[in-house]
Design a protein around this motif. Structure first.
Motif, PDB file in Angstrom:
ATOM      1  N   ALA A 345      -2.409  -4.872   4.226  1.00  0.00           N
ATOM      2  CA  ALA A 345      -2.389  -5.554   5.525  1.00  0.00           C
ATOM      3  C   ALA A 345      -2.919  -4.665   6.652  1.00  0.00           C
ATOM      4  N   LYS A 346      -2.789  -3.347   6.509  1.00  0.00           N
ATOM      5  CA  LYS A 346      -3.220  -2.431   7.577  1.00  0.00           C
ATOM      6  C   LYS A 346      -4.703  -2.107   7.494  1.00  0.00           C
ATOM      7  N   THR A 347      -5.208  -1.910   6.278  1.00  0.00           N
ATOM      8  CA  THR A 347      -6.607  -1.470   6.118  1.00  0.00           C
ATOM      9  C   THR A 347      -7.567  -2.602   5.779  1.00  0.00           C
ATOM     10  N   GLY A 348      -7.028  -3.709   5.273  1.00  0.00           N
ATOM     11  CA  GLY A 348      -7.882  -4.811   4.857  1.00  0.00           C
ATOM     12  C   GLY A 348      -8.569  -4.569   3.528  1.00  0.00           C
ATOM     13  N   LYS A 349      -8.247  -3.455   2.874  1.00  0.00           N
ATOM     14  CA  LYS A 349      -8.836  -3.125   1.586  1.00  0.00           C
ATOM     15  C   LYS A 349      -7.880  -3.515   0.457  1.00  0.00           C
ATOM     16  N   PRO A 350      -8.387  -3.660  -0.766  1.00  0.00           N
ATOM     17  CA  PRO A 350      -7.501  -3.996  -1.892  1.00  0.00           C
ATOM     18  C   PRO A 350      -6.410  -2.945  -2.061  1.00  0.00           C
ATOM     19  N   LEU A 351      -5.229  -3.391  -2.455  1.00  0.00           N
ATOM     20  CA  LEU A 351      -4.132  -2.468  -2.705  1.00  0.00           C
ATOM     21  C   LEU A 351      -4.457  -1.521  -3.857  1.00  0.00           C
ATOM     22  N   LEU A 352      -5.303  -1.983  -4.768  1.00  0.00           N
ATOM     23  CA  LEU A 352      -5.584  -1.225  -5.974  1.00  0.00           C
ATOM     24  C   LEU A 352      -7.089  -1.173  -6.209  1.00  0.00           C
ATOM     25  N   ASP A 353      -7.558  -0.074  -6.768  1.00  0.00           N
ATOM     26  CA  ASP A 353      -8.956   0.033  -7.175  1.00  0.00           C
ATOM     27  C   ASP A 353      -9.309  -1.170  -8.057  1.00  0.00           C
ATOM     28  N   SER A 488       8.126  -2.053  -4.281  1.00  0.00           N
ATOM     29  CA  SER A 488       8.623  -3.301  -3.703  1.00  0.00           C
ATOM     30  C   SER A 488       8.273  -3.514  -2.236  1.00  0.00           C
ATOM     31  N   GLU A 489       7.636  -2.520  -1.592  1.00  0.00           N
ATOM     32  CA  GLU A 489       7.314  -2.663  -0.167  1.00  0.00           C
ATOM     33  C   GLU A 489       5.824  -2.452   0.115  1.00  0.00           C
ATOM     34  N   THR A 490       5.313  -1.260  -0.187  1.00  0.00           N
ATOM     35  CA  THR A 490       3.905  -0.987   0.115  1.00  0.00           C
ATOM     36  C   THR A 490       2.980  -1.424  -1.009  1.00  0.00           C
ATOM     37  N   PHE A 491       3.484  -1.485  -2.241  1.00  0.00           N
ATOM     38  CA  PHE A 491       2.734  -1.894  -3.442  1.00  0.00           C
ATOM     39  C   PHE A 491       1.553  -0.961  -3.720  1.00  0.00           C
ATOM     40  N   GLU A 492       1.649   0.260  -3.254  1.00  0.00           N
ATOM     41  CA  GLU A 492       0.570   1.234  -3.436  1.00  0.00           C
ATOM     42  C   GLU A 492       0.935   2.213  -4.555  1.00  0.00           C
ATOM     43  N   TYR A 493       0.829   1.739  -5.752  1.00  0.00           N
ATOM     44  CA  TYR A 493       1.054   2.580  -6.923  1.00  0.00           C
ATOM     45  C   TYR A 493       0.171   2.054  -8.046  1.00  0.00           C
ATOM     46  N   GLU A 494      -0.006   2.850  -9.079  1.00  0.00           N
ATOM     47  CA  GLU A 494      -0.816   2.419 -10.217  1.00  0.00           C
ATOM     48  C   GLU A 494       0.066   2.122 -11.443  1.00  0.00           C
ATOM     49  N   CYS A 495       0.951   3.051 -11.775  1.00  0.00           N
ATOM     50  CA  CYS A 495       1.860   2.841 -12.907  1.00  0.00           C
ATOM     51  C   CYS A 495       3.170   3.530 -12.583  1.00  0.00           C
ATOM     52  N   ALA A 496       4.283   2.903 -12.913  1.00  0.00           N
ATOM     53  CA  ALA A 496       5.599   3.462 -12.606  1.00  0.00           C
ATOM     54  C   ALA A 496       6.478   3.470 -13.843  1.00  0.00           C
ATOM     55  N   PHE A 497       7.287   4.485 -13.937  1.00  0.00           N
ATOM     56  CA  PHE A 497       8.253   4.638 -15.029  1.00  0.00           C
ATOM     57  C   PHE A 497       9.630   4.462 -14.416  1.00  0.00           C
ATOM     58  N   SER A 498      10.377   3.442 -14.831  1.00  0.00           N
ATOM     59  CA  SER A 498      11.643   3.149 -14.168  1.00  0.00           C
ATOM     60  C   SER A 498      12.645   2.569 -15.157  1.00  0.00           C
ATOM     61  N   ALA A 499      13.834   2.315 -14.655  1.00  0.00           N
ATOM     62  CA  ALA A 499      14.922   1.799 -15.493  1.00  0.00           C
ATOM     63  C   ALA A 499      15.364   0.442 -14.999  1.00  0.00           C
ATOM     64  N   PHE A 500      15.629  -0.429 -15.940  1.00  0.00           N
ATOM     65  CA  PHE A 500      16.234  -1.724 -15.624  1.00  0.00           C
ATOM     66  C   PHE A 500      17.607  -1.761 -16.270  1.00  0.00           C
ATOM     67  N   GLY A 501      18.524  -2.385 -15.576  1.00  0.00           N
ATOM     68  CA  GLY A 501      19.860  -2.480 -16.137  1.00  0.00           C
ATOM     69  C   GLY A 501      20.523  -3.775 -15.740  1.00  0.00           C
ATOM     70  N   SER A 502      21.786  -3.920 -16.144  1.00  0.00           N
ATOM     71  CA  SER A 502      22.524  -5.143 -15.895  1.00  0.00           C
ATOM     72  C   SER A 502      23.923  -4.787 -15.469  1.00  0.00           C
ATOM     73  N   GLY A 503      24.530  -5.729 -14.754  1.00  0.00           N
ATOM     74  CA  GLY A 503      25.937  -5.593 -14.473  1.00  0.00           C
ATOM     75  C   GLY A 503      26.757  -6.052 -15.652  1.00  0.00           C
ATOM     76  N   SER A 504      27.962  -6.495 -15.357  1.00  0.00           N
ATOM     77  CA  SER A 504      28.860  -6.879 -16.449  1.00  0.00           C
ATOM     78  C   SER A 504      28.591  -8.294 -16.946  1.00  0.00           C
ATOM     79  N   VAL A 505      27.764  -9.079 -16.237  1.00  0.00           N
ATOM     80  CA  VAL A 505      27.451 -10.436 -16.663  1.00  0.00           C
ATOM     81  C   VAL A 505      25.988 -10.478 -17.089  1.00  0.00           C
ATOM     82  N   VAL A 506      25.725 -10.962 -18.304  1.00  0.00           N
ATOM     83  CA  VAL A 506      24.379 -10.869 -18.871  1.00  0.00           C
ATOM     84  C   VAL A 506      23.612 -12.185 -18.812  1.00  0.00           C
TER      85      VAL A 506
END
Length: 612
Positions: A345-353, A488-506
């Motif tokens: 939104a700031k530069t007008g360029k694609p977020l990703l190559d 989740s905000e700037t969307f300026e990344y290429e690949c991310a390594f992260s964890a997903f989890g759950s609460g007590s209700v599946v």
């Protein structure tokens, strides 16, 4: 939903099992009030002084004895005691003992059970629910707990647009709120805009009820978000859970004491909880947390890290602790490529190559990456062998919803290269690296959160695996909140390594924010106005359909297909699912370890007791 914790926390539960204790069965209901136990004059006097609700919840467990305390180490101070606005772990860990819901979840079985409500009914069209509260329910200060408190919790607090909370969005369907009304002092009626399949687990068992007589003024004068702060006097922190606040010392400890008005008894009529106190002592890190229980200064540890296994095993062999084996859990470690087609939104360029975007949005590229990942080697090196390969959007630990018939990706570099060649990606001119048909080197930046030795090991393995087939990975660890901001905000990344989890209700409803294309944590391309691919549109429909029927078999069929699509498309390239372990003192009874949620040893603390 994504856990707000470091990857080290998400995977720090691995160890090896030496003991699995059993205790209470699930809660059952008494049709009338039980007589108090004659085990001691003190217990009888307690019940007479603080009358039981009619009927109380009768817990079918081994009859314990009252007294003693449970000491738990906590990574940091609570930020608030307001369970509605709490959104970080150190506060939630404590608030869970101070408040109760209309219904409860027996975590090992995942069955919904009565709580403040004695029973409930549903209308023929599936959209009108009626809850009947128990008679003579009391708040921890002795004031009556009635339907007014339930209506206040929802209409004046959760649905109040001036009060920020993480609960509200999940209970607005097609822009419409649930309609909650009081029928009489003990009866509440709830009308949903459409049939809402996870209603009992999400609405009934997922939201704490708060006291109108204490908090109404804070809502009226606009100070609710600061109510129940860490500076509030203990006697003014009123709840209905098994414990209430006794004392809080910043950077030192939080002490909870037995709530004398709690609604549960054992089969002898002895009022729960058995323990007099639960004490949370503040520790600086996981090393200190492990040392506390191993040295006898703490009584329970819900998260045992792989690197601590040998010490815990030795302590268990000496009889100092019981090392528990709850089984495979729900957490998943994954890679995610950025597929966002929008402009900055700031530069007008694609977020990703654009060249990289073309690779990332091709299913064959993602499948190739999955085949190129040596999960078994990663498990041995980073998890000491205490994990299983993961390929899809659920784990075998979820016995109710897991689909075992999804496509899998065993380590196969040749298959990876074959898929890439179909895209025009191959090694050219004798080079050891891959290029696309336009001559662009296949290279991308991999981000992971700092401060996690496990994340670092996994990323280094991924980097090495991909190098073997000619893909260059630039590993750049960054601070956790910065990583979340990129995703989740700037969307300026290429690949991310992260964890997903759950609460007590599946229930699948808990993953709507990830799986729906307009979801906030649809990480590969979040908050889409319309689905960017036919397969995302199909997932949207399936997830909406499964919410709108009470037929479990149909819901299971829909969610099975969702898992099949996710496994085929690989927008999240899952690597491993950890095996969970926990530790507790061997003299504590009624332990029922569970891999559902984060409280593997202490989820049923009101039933735990010190063996004499």
């Amino acid at each position: 939903m994504r856990m707000n914790m470091t990857l080290a926390q998400a995977v720090a539960v691995l160890g090896a099992a030496v003991v699995c204790l059993s205790g209470c069965g699930k809660k059952t209901e008494s049709g009338s009030q039980e007589n108090p136990s004659s085990e001691s004059a003190a217990e009888s006097s307690d019940t007479n002084t603080y009358p039981l609700p009619d009927p109380p919840v009768v817990v079918d467990c081994h009859a314990g004895v009252r007294g003693g305390r449970l000491i738990i180490s906590e990574l940091g101070d609570p930020k608030t005691f307001n369970y509605i606005t709490a959104n970080e772990q150190s506060s939630i860990d404590i608030c869970r003992f101070m408040f109760w819901n209309l219904l409860n979840i027996d975590e090992p079985s995942q069955e919904v059970e009565p709580g403040l409500a004695e029973f409930w009914t549903n209308s023929p069209d599936g959209k009108t629910w009626t809850f009947r509260l128990r008679k003579n329910l009391r708040w921890s200060d002795g004031a009556p707990l009635t339907a007014d408190d339930v209506v206040f919790t929802w209409n004046e607090v959760i649905y109040n647009p001036k009060i920020d909370n993480v609960t509200r969005d999940g209970f607005i369907i097609d822009g419409k709120e649930f309609k909650i009304t009081k029928v009489d002092d003990l009866t509440i009626q709830v009308e949903t805009p459409v049939v809402y399949a996870p209603f009992l687990a999400d609405f009934g068992a997922g939201v704490p009820i708060i006291p109108k007589h204490i908090l109404e003024q804070a809502v009226t004068n606009g100070t609710f978000t600061s109510a129940y702060s860490i500076n509030t006097k203990p006697e003014e922190l009123v709840g209905s859970g098994p414990y209430r606040l006794k004392e809080y010392k910043p950077s030192q400890y939080t002490i909870l004491e037995r709530n004398p008005y709690f609604l549960e008894v054992d089969t002898n009529g002895t009022r729960l909880p058995y323990l007099d106190d639960i004490i949370f002592t503040v520790v600086p890190d996981f090393d200190a947390e492990a040392l506390r229980i191993l040295s006898g200064e703490a009584d329970a540890d819900d998260m045992v890290r792989p690197m601590d296994y040998d010490r815990f095993k030795a302590a268990a062999d000496q009889g100092k602790i019981a090392l528990l084996d709850p089984g495979i859990g729900l957490d998943m470690i994954s890679l995610c490529f950025n597929e966002n087609t929008n402009m900055n939104a700031k530069t007008g360029k694609p977020l990703l190559d654009p060249n990289k975007l073309k690779w990332f949005r091709d299913m064959r590229f993602r499948q190739a990456i999955s085949y190129a990942m040596n999960r078994e080697a990663m498990i041995q090196a980073a998890y000491s062998g205490r994990a299983i390969p993961a390929y899809g959007f659920d784990t075998p630990g979820d016995k109710k919803w897991f689909n075992p018939n999804i496509q899998t990706y065993p380590y196969d570099p040749a298959k990876a290269l074959e898929l890439l060649k179909e895209m025009g990606i191959e090694k050219r001119n004798g080079d050891n690296f891959l290029t696309d048909s336009n001559g662009n080197k296949i290279e991308f930046v991999l981000n992971a959160n700092t401060g996690s030795s496990v994340a670092e090991k996994c990323c280094i393995f991924v980097q090495d695996d991909f190098k073997k087939i000619g893909i260059s990975v630039i590993y750049q660890p960054i601070e956790f909140n910065s990583l979340i901001s990129k995703m989740s905000e700037t969307f300026e990344y290429e690949c991310a390594f992260s964890a997903f989890g759950s609460g007590s209700v599946v229930d699948p409803s808990g993953s709507m924010n990830i799986l729906r294309s307009d979801g906030f944590t649809h990480d590969w391309f979040p908050q889409q106005k319309t689905p960017s691919t036919p397969w995302e549109a199909r997932i949207d429909k399936l997830m909406d359909d499964q919410l709108a029927t009470l037929d479990f078999n149909q819901r299971k069929k829909d969610f099975d297909e969702v898992q099949e699509i996710m496994a085929e498309q690989q927008p999240l390239i899952f690597a491993v699912t950890p095996h969970y372990y926990a530790a507790i003192k061997p003299n504590i009874g009624n332990v029922r370890p569970t891999a559902m949620g984060g409280y593997r040893a202490t989820w049923n603390a009101e039933e735990l007791y010190i063996k004499k």
